[in-house]
Design a protein around this motif. Structure first.
Motif, PDB file in Angstrom:
ATOM      1  N   GLU A 233      19.078  -3.821 -41.513  1.00  0.00           N
ATOM      2  CA  GLU A 233      19.498  -3.013 -40.359  1.00  0.00           C
ATOM      3  C   GLU A 233      19.434  -1.520 -40.677  1.00  0.00           C
ATOM      4  O   GLU A 233      19.008  -0.711 -39.845  1.00  0.00           O
ATOM      5  CB  GLU A 233      20.934  -3.394 -39.965  1.00  0.00           C
ATOM      6  N   SER A 234      19.830  -1.150 -41.890  1.00  0.00           N
ATOM      7  CA  SER A 234      19.851   0.266 -42.263  1.00  0.00           C
ATOM      8  C   SER A 234      18.442   0.836 -42.449  1.00  0.00           C
ATOM      9  O   SER A 234      18.242   2.054 -42.369  1.00  0.00           O
ATOM     10  CB  SER A 234      20.650   0.461 -43.560  1.00  0.00           C
ATOM     11  N   ILE A 235      17.471  -0.051 -42.683  1.00  0.00           N
ATOM     12  CA  ILE A 235      16.092   0.383 -42.899  1.00  0.00           C
ATOM     13  C   ILE A 235      15.292   0.414 -41.605  1.00  0.00           C
ATOM     14  O   ILE A 235      14.452   1.286 -41.396  1.00  0.00           O
ATOM     15  CB  ILE A 235      15.395  -0.558 -43.909  1.00  0.00           C
ATOM     16  N   THR A 236      15.565  -0.561 -40.723  1.00  0.00           N
ATOM     17  CA  THR A 236      14.746  -0.691 -39.523  1.00  0.00           C
ATOM     18  C   THR A 236      14.849   0.545 -38.627  1.00  0.00           C
ATOM     19  O   THR A 236      15.892   1.181 -38.542  1.00  0.00           O
ATOM     20  CB  THR A 236      15.148  -1.955 -38.731  1.00  0.00           C
ATOM     21  N   VAL A 237      13.743   0.852 -37.982  1.00  0.00           N
ATOM     22  CA  VAL A 237      13.683   2.023 -37.107  1.00  0.00           C
ATOM     23  C   VAL A 237      14.479   1.800 -35.834  1.00  0.00           C
ATOM     24  O   VAL A 237      15.097   2.718 -35.291  1.00  0.00           O
ATOM     25  CB  VAL A 237      12.205   2.357 -36.771  1.00  0.00           C
ATOM     26  N   GLY A 238      14.476   0.569 -35.351  1.00  0.00           N
ATOM     27  CA  GLY A 238      15.207   0.259 -34.128  1.00  0.00           C
ATOM     28  C   GLY A 238      14.481   0.694 -32.876  1.00  0.00           C
ATOM     29  O   GLY A 238      15.091   1.018 -31.871  1.00  0.00           O
ATOM     30  N   SER A 239      13.145   0.750 -32.946  1.00  0.00           N
ATOM     31  CA  SER A 239      12.328   1.134 -31.801  1.00  0.00           C
ATOM     32  C   SER A 239      11.355   0.001 -31.511  1.00  0.00           C
ATOM     33  O   SER A 239      10.242  -0.014 -32.032  1.00  0.00           O
ATOM     34  CB  SER A 239      11.569   2.432 -32.090  1.00  0.00           C
ATOM     35  N   LEU A 240      11.823  -0.958 -30.752  1.00  0.00           N
ATOM     36  CA  LEU A 240      11.095  -2.166 -30.381  1.00  0.00           C
ATOM     37  C   LEU A 240      10.947  -3.129 -31.559  1.00  0.00           C
ATOM     38  O   LEU A 240      11.631  -4.148 -31.615  1.00  0.00           O
ATOM     39  CB  LEU A 240       9.728  -1.845 -29.773  1.00  0.00           C
ATOM     40  N   TYR A 241      10.081  -2.785 -32.542  1.00  0.00           N
ATOM     41  CA  TYR A 241       9.920  -3.660 -33.697  1.00  0.00           C
ATOM     42  C   TYR A 241      10.622  -3.048 -34.911  1.00  0.00           C
ATOM     43  O   TYR A 241      11.204  -1.974 -34.816  1.00  0.00           O
ATOM     44  CB  TYR A 241       8.436  -3.919 -33.954  1.00  0.00           C
ATOM     45  N   LEU A 242      10.558  -3.720 -36.036  1.00  0.00           N
ATOM     46  CA  LEU A 242      11.351  -3.273 -37.187  1.00  0.00           C
ATOM     47  C   LEU A 242      11.015  -1.853 -37.631  1.00  0.00           C
ATOM     48  O   LEU A 242      11.894  -1.096 -38.001  1.00  0.00           O
ATOM     49  CB  LEU A 242      11.154  -4.239 -38.368  1.00  0.00           C
ATOM     50  N   LEU A 243       9.718  -1.520 -37.576  1.00  0.00           N
ATOM     51  CA  LEU A 243       9.306  -0.216 -38.100  1.00  0.00           C
ATOM     52  C   LEU A 243       8.617   0.654 -37.066  1.00  0.00           C
ATOM     53  O   LEU A 243       7.867   1.564 -37.398  1.00  0.00           O
ATOM     54  CB  LEU A 243       8.401  -0.416 -39.322  1.00  0.00           C
ATOM     55  N   GLY A 244       8.877   0.381 -35.786  1.00  0.00           N
ATOM     56  CA  GLY A 244       8.307   1.210 -34.735  1.00  0.00           C
ATOM     57  C   GLY A 244       7.687   0.395 -33.619  1.00  0.00           C
ATOM     58  O   GLY A 244       8.100  -0.732 -33.357  1.00  0.00           O
ATOM     59  N   SER A 245       6.671   0.948 -32.992  1.00  0.00           N
ATOM     60  CA  SER A 245       6.090   0.333 -31.798  1.00  0.00           C
ATOM     61  C   SER A 245       5.068  -0.750 -32.105  1.00  0.00           C
ATOM     62  O   SER A 245       4.600  -1.434 -31.195  1.00  0.00           O
ATOM     63  CB  SER A 245       5.436   1.410 -30.927  1.00  0.00           C
ATOM     64  N   GLN A 246       4.705  -0.916 -33.383  1.00  0.00           N
ATOM     65  CA  GLN A 246       3.698  -1.893 -33.768  1.00  0.00           C
ATOM     66  C   GLN A 246       4.317  -2.987 -34.642  1.00  0.00           C
ATOM     67  O   GLN A 246       5.090  -2.694 -35.557  1.00  0.00           O
ATOM     68  CB  GLN A 246       2.558  -1.219 -34.543  1.00  0.00           C
ATOM     69  N   LEU A 247       3.983  -4.234 -34.344  1.00  0.00           N
ATOM     70  CA  LEU A 247       4.394  -5.325 -35.219  1.00  0.00           C
ATOM     71  C   LEU A 247       3.824  -5.115 -36.614  1.00  0.00           C
ATOM     72  O   LEU A 247       2.692  -4.656 -36.777  1.00  0.00           O
ATOM     73  CB  LEU A 247       3.879  -6.659 -34.678  1.00  0.00           C
ATOM     74  N   THR A 248       4.625  -5.440 -37.629  1.00  0.00           N
ATOM     75  CA  THR A 248       4.145  -5.379 -39.006  1.00  0.00           C
ATOM     76  C   THR A 248       4.418  -6.716 -39.691  1.00  0.00           C
ATOM     77  O   THR A 248       5.070  -7.608 -39.138  1.00  0.00           O
ATOM     78  CB  THR A 248       4.844  -4.269 -39.813  1.00  0.00           C
ATOM     79  N   ILE A 249       3.927  -6.823 -40.909  1.00  0.00           N
ATOM     80  CA  ILE A 249       4.145  -8.043 -41.685  1.00  0.00           C
ATOM     81  C   ILE A 249       5.640  -8.300 -41.866  1.00  0.00           C
ATOM     82  O   ILE A 249       6.080  -9.453 -41.923  1.00  0.00           O
ATOM     83  CB  ILE A 249       3.430  -7.948 -43.048  1.00  0.00           C
ATOM     84  N   ALA A 250       6.439  -7.247 -41.914  1.00  0.00           N
ATOM     85  CA  ALA A 250       7.887  -7.417 -42.043  1.00  0.00           C
ATOM     86  C   ALA A 250       8.464  -8.200 -40.861  1.00  0.00           C
ATOM     87  O   ALA A 250       9.327  -9.066 -41.035  1.00  0.00           O
ATOM     88  CB  ALA A 250       8.580  -6.057 -42.165  1.00  0.00           C
ATOM     89  N   ASP A 251       7.980  -7.919 -39.658  1.00  0.00           N
ATOM     90  CA  ASP A 251       8.418  -8.677 -38.482  1.00  0.00           C
ATOM     91  C   ASP A 251       8.053 -10.150 -38.628  1.00  0.00           C
ATOM     92  O   ASP A 251       8.845 -11.037 -38.308  1.00  0.00           O
ATOM     93  CB  ASP A 251       7.763  -8.121 -37.213  1.00  0.00           C
ATOM     94  N   PHE A 252       6.845 -10.408 -39.124  1.00  0.00           N
ATOM     95  CA  PHE A 252       6.395 -11.788 -39.265  1.00  0.00           C
ATOM     96  C   PHE A 252       7.236 -12.552 -40.287  1.00  0.00           C
ATOM     97  O   PHE A 252       7.351 -13.772 -40.210  1.00  0.00           O
ATOM     98  CB  PHE A 252       4.920 -11.828 -39.676  1.00  0.00           C
ATOM     99  N   TYR A 253       7.804 -11.850 -41.249  1.00  0.00           N
ATOM    100  CA  TYR A 253       8.693 -12.481 -42.228  1.00  0.00           C
ATOM    101  C   TYR A 253      10.057 -12.794 -41.619  1.00  0.00           C
ATOM    102  O   TYR A 253      10.628 -13.854 -41.866  1.00  0.00           O
ATOM    103  CB  TYR A 253       8.895 -11.554 -43.436  1.00  0.00           C
ATOM    104  N   LEU A 254      10.589 -11.853 -40.852  1.00  0.00           N
ATOM    105  CA  LEU A 254      11.969 -11.995 -40.388  1.00  0.00           C
ATOM    106  C   LEU A 254      12.098 -12.913 -39.179  1.00  0.00           C
ATOM    107  O   LEU A 254      13.095 -13.632 -39.044  1.00  0.00           O
ATOM    108  CB  LEU A 254      12.550 -10.617 -40.062  1.00  0.00           C
ATOM    109  N   ILE A 255      11.105 -12.907 -38.297  1.00  0.00           N
ATOM    110  CA  ILE A 255      11.186 -13.715 -37.076  1.00  0.00           C
ATOM    111  C   ILE A 255      11.457 -15.196 -37.367  1.00  0.00           C
ATOM    112  O   ILE A 255      12.383 -15.777 -36.787  1.00  0.00           O
ATOM    113  CB  ILE A 255       9.915 -13.544 -36.223  1.00  0.00           C
TER     114      ILE A 255
END
Length: 210
Positions: free
Chosen positions: A148-170
């Motif tokens: 939570e402290s790392i995530t950008v909090g703008s739609l996806y974890l690190l901004g407006s684009q899905l990243t591999i991090a999203d694919f891990y957490l989902i």
């Protein structure tokens, strides 16, 4: 076009990480179901591909890649033009941080302890170990609050684009959200709650994780 085969149990969170990336990239692939609950991952045939017996393993035109970070890096580079990795170095580092937190701290508590006890043990005729569940709550909270402290909090974890991090957490959230402990663990993570409300409705999340 390369022939891609993902070997692994479709219910596995790590298999789903790879499948989410492939689906979002629009890449054709096949799945070879390796049932870890029946011990198929320990068969001589599978161990010849992956000596550690873990899933997934990726076959690419006769070549074999195992370990999810290696698989996702390869697929992102070769088939997705690196679209699932931020170009900015600090965000790249944040992505790696999130993935490592999931691997080392969140998955062991949330999946290996809570989800296994709550969802898998009863299906197999056992009773959940409540002490094991209770002891896993604090480590899971610590890990998810770090994310939570790392995530950008703008739609996806690190901004407006899905990243591999999203694919891990989902895939982890797919299972954890089905347990009574979910609300307690995520109570102090408002950005991730908003993130989860958005990503769980993505067509490819529903396709892969239904």
């Amino acid at each position: 076009m390369a022939k891609l085969t993902v070997c692994g149990t479709p219910l596995s969170t790590y298999v789903r990480t790879v499948l989410l990336l492939l689906e979002e990239a629009g890449v054709d692939y096949t799945v070879q179901d390796i049932d870890i609950f029946k011990g198929e991952n320990q068969s001589p045939e599978y161990l010849a591909k992956n000596p550690f017996g873990k899933v997934p393993t990726l076959e690419v035109d006769g070549e074999v890649i195992y370990e999810t970070p290696a698989i996702t890096d390869y697929l992102n580079t070769v088939f997705a033009n690196n679209q699932f990795s931020p170009s900015e170095p600090m965000l790249q580092a944040r992505m790696r941080q999130i993935i490592t937190i999931i691997d080392n701290y969140f998955y062991p508590a949330a999946i290996s302890k809570i989800v296994i006890q709550r969802l898998i043990v009863p299906i197999r005729g056992g009773k959940p170990d409540k002490e094991q569940i209770q002891n896993a709550i604090a480590p899971a909270q610590k890990a998810i609050q770090a994310i939570e402290s790392i995530t950008v909090g703008s739609l996806y974890l690190l901004g407006s684009q899905l990243t591999i991090a999203d694919f891990y957490l989902i895939p982890v959230f797919i299972y954890l959200s089905q347990t009574p402990e979910y609300e307690t663990i995520t109570a102090q993570t408002p950005k991730l709650q908003v993130w989860w409300d958005a990503v769980k409705q993505l067509p490819n999340v529903e396709k892969v994780c239904a």
